[in-house]
Design a protein around this motif. Structure first.
Motif, mmCIF file in Angstrom:
data_model
loop_
_atom_site.group_PDB
_atom_site.id
_atom_site.type_symbol
_atom_site.label_atom_id
_atom_site.label_comp_id
_atom_site.label_asym_id
_atom_site.label_seq_id
_atom_site.Cartn_x
_atom_site.Cartn_y
_atom_site.Cartn_z
ATOM 1 N N THR A 1 -12.308 8.999 5.609
ATOM 2 C CA THR A 1 -12.388 7.786 4.525
ATOM 3 C C THR A 1 -11.760 6.624 5.214
ATOM 4 O OG1 THR A 1 -10.024 8.313 3.929
ATOM 5 C CG2 THR A 1 -11.569 9.369 2.626
ATOM 6 N N ARG A 2 -12.074 5.610 4.460
ATOM 7 C CA ARG A 2 -11.741 4.219 5.265
ATOM 8 C C ARG A 2 -10.287 3.902 4.804
ATOM 9 N NH1 ARG A 2 -15.834 -0.336 4.082
ATOM 10 N NH2 ARG A 2 -16.209 0.982 2.042
ATOM 11 N N ASP A 3 -9.469 3.344 5.857
ATOM 12 C CA ASP A 3 -8.297 3.039 5.959
ATOM 13 C C ASP A 3 -7.867 1.747 5.258
ATOM 14 O OD1 ASP A 3 -5.519 2.469 6.406
ATOM 15 O OD2 ASP A 3 -5.666 3.604 8.233
ATOM 16 N N ILE A 4 -7.625 1.854 3.931
ATOM 17 C CA ILE A 4 -7.519 0.652 3.272
ATOM 18 C C ILE A 4 -6.448 -0.434 3.647
ATOM 19 C CG2 ILE A 4 -7.016 -0.365 0.807
ATOM 20 C CD1 ILE A 4 -7.344 2.584 -0.190
ATOM 21 N N LEU A 5 -5.230 0.219 4.121
ATOM 22 C CA LEU A 5 -4.424 -0.780 4.557
ATOM 23 C C LEU A 5 -4.830 -1.317 5.879
ATOM 24 C CD1 LEU A 5 -1.280 -1.718 4.786
ATOM 25 C CD2 LEU A 5 -0.875 0.354 6.007
ATOM 26 N N GLY B 1 2.874 -1.692 4.412
ATOM 27 C CA GLY B 1 2.513 -0.614 4.366
ATOM 28 C C GLY B 1 3.541 0.875 4.370
ATOM 29 N N PHE B 2 3.338 1.996 4.197
ATOM 30 C CA PHE B 2 4.262 3.160 4.282
ATOM 31 C C PHE B 2 3.814 4.071 5.460
ATOM 32 C CE2 PHE B 2 6.971 3.444 0.522
ATOM 33 C CZ PHE B 2 6.578 2.176 -0.189
ATOM 34 N N ALA C 1 0.252 4.122 -1.901
ATOM 35 C CA ALA C 1 -0.525 5.173 -1.950
ATOM 36 C C ALA C 1 -0.655 6.270 -1.008
ATOM 37 C CB ALA C 1 -2.192 4.847 -2.474
ATOM 38 N N VAL D 1 -3.210 8.105 0.356
ATOM 39 C CA VAL D 1 -4.739 8.060 0.359
ATOM 40 C C VAL D 1 -5.148 9.305 1.190
ATOM 41 C CG1 VAL D 1 -7.068 6.671 0.846
ATOM 42 C CG2 VAL D 1 -4.597 5.621 0.392
ATOM 43 N N SER D 2 -6.149 9.976 0.827
ATOM 44 C CA SER D 2 -6.898 11.024 1.097
ATOM 45 C C SER D 2 -7.235 10.502 2.559
ATOM 46 C CB SER D 2 -7.765 11.911 0.644
ATOM 47 O OG SER D 2 -8.302 12.828 1.234
ATOM 48 N N ASP D 3 -6.918 10.973 3.893
ATOM 49 C CA ASP D 3 -7.711 10.646 4.756
ATOM 50 C C ASP D 3 -9.165 11.292 5.227
ATOM 51 O OD1 ASP D 3 -5.493 9.146 5.992
ATOM 52 O OD2 ASP D 3 -4.491 10.967 6.616
ATOM 53 N N LEU E 1 4.775 7.997 6.601
ATOM 54 C CA LEU E 1 5.552 9.344 6.505
ATOM 55 C C LEU E 1 5.358 10.202 7.774
ATOM 56 C CD1 LEU E 1 6.979 11.345 4.264
ATOM 57 C CD2 LEU E 1 4.646 12.052 3.563
ATOM 58 N N GLU E 2 6.635 10.379 8.234
ATOM 59 C CA GLU E 2 6.464 11.002 9.577
ATOM 60 C C GLU E 2 7.503 12.227 9.709
ATOM 61 O OE1 GLU E 2 4.344 9.841 11.488
ATOM 62 O OE2 GLU E 2 4.020 7.648 10.833
ATOM 63 N N MET F 1 0.792 -1.064 -0.113
ATOM 64 C CA MET F 1 0.092 -0.057 0.016
ATOM 65 C C MET F 1 0.971 1.217 0.083
ATOM 66 S SD MET F 1 -3.216 -1.218 0.261
ATOM 67 C CE MET F 1 -2.624 -2.527 -0.793
#
Ligand code: CTP
Length: 218
Positions: free
Chosen positions: A124-128, A143-144, A95, A97-99, A146-147, A93
């Protein structure tokens, strides 16, 4: 080519999503899709059959062994990914994704007014996370994260809360890493406890490092 990926099916999400406000505007982010596309290419070159669920990206994708499923919104990305996941041996995963998405999408263009404008957004739904909850034995989920602070703590938190087997951490504090750069610098956190930090390198080489670890974990 790697014999351990022969006959394996992989699902990769990449790119941003766009959440419409009205017919001409949307909420999105700076993802280009480059990192996820590089992972899809690496998996395919090593012998996997790849389904790439790709949000709006200006990068043309024409890679043997990669089927592209174009999507726009987080919900479309979820629907496409959830349909493919049960058959996948590997899911990455990547992407952004817009939260959040607007609660209502105006069918008419929103006209400006003199005062401020508030937007009501819903999660939105958390796909991961959703796929993590459905994961079966033998499926590998990546998963990714970004922090920009407490990177390790958050990355380990995501490994756990999203039921992932591997989290790829991008730190916003590292130069030449992240959105819009051709290079990236990542640290991998694995469920077994391994932590592997790589140097800054071109995204295709980063993808090769990630796919190497995926093959070892299979
Ligand atoms: N992800 C997803 N579906 C979402 C949101 C995120 O599949 N709706 C996935 C991303 O593809 C990525 C990982 O989850 O693999 C990122 O996790 P997230 O919690 O969204 O990370 P950040 O946006 O970095 O989180 P936070 O809001 O906690 O800073």
């Amino acid at each position: 080519f790697n014999p351990r990926l022969k006959g394996k099916k992989a699902l990769v999400t990449a790119g941003p999503t766009q959440e419409a406000l009205d017919p001409v505007r949307y909420i999105s982010n700076h993802s280009t899709g480059q990192m996820g596309i590089a992972i899809a290419r690496e998996l395919a070159q090593n012998g996997a059959a790849v389904d790439l669920v790709l949000g709006p990206s200006s990068i043309p994708v024409n890679i043997p062994g990669v089927r592209v499923i174009p999507v726009i919104t987080a919900e479309e990305m979820y629907e496409a990914s959830a349909g493919i996941f049960p058959e996948a041996d590997i899911a990455v995963m990547a992407a952004a994704v817009s939260d959040y998405a607007p609660v209502t999408v105006s069918s008419e263009k929103i006209k400006k007014d003199s005062g401020a404008l508030s937007l009501e957004l819903t999660r939105t739904r958390d796909i991961l996370k959703t796929l993590g909850e459905r994961k079966k034995a033998g499926q590998l989920l990546v998963g990714f994260a970004l922090e920009n602070r407490d990177e390790k703590t958050y990355a380990l938190g995501k490994l756990e809360s999203k039921h992932a087997d591997l989290i790829v951490l991008n730190s916003l504090n590292d130069e030449g890493a992240g959105f819009g750069f051709d290079t990236n610098q990542v640290t991998l956190f694995e469920k077994g406890g391994a932590e592997i930090r790589f140097g800054r390198k071109p995204k295709q080489e980063v993808a090769a490092d990630i796919v190497d670890r995926i093959i070892k974990l299979l």
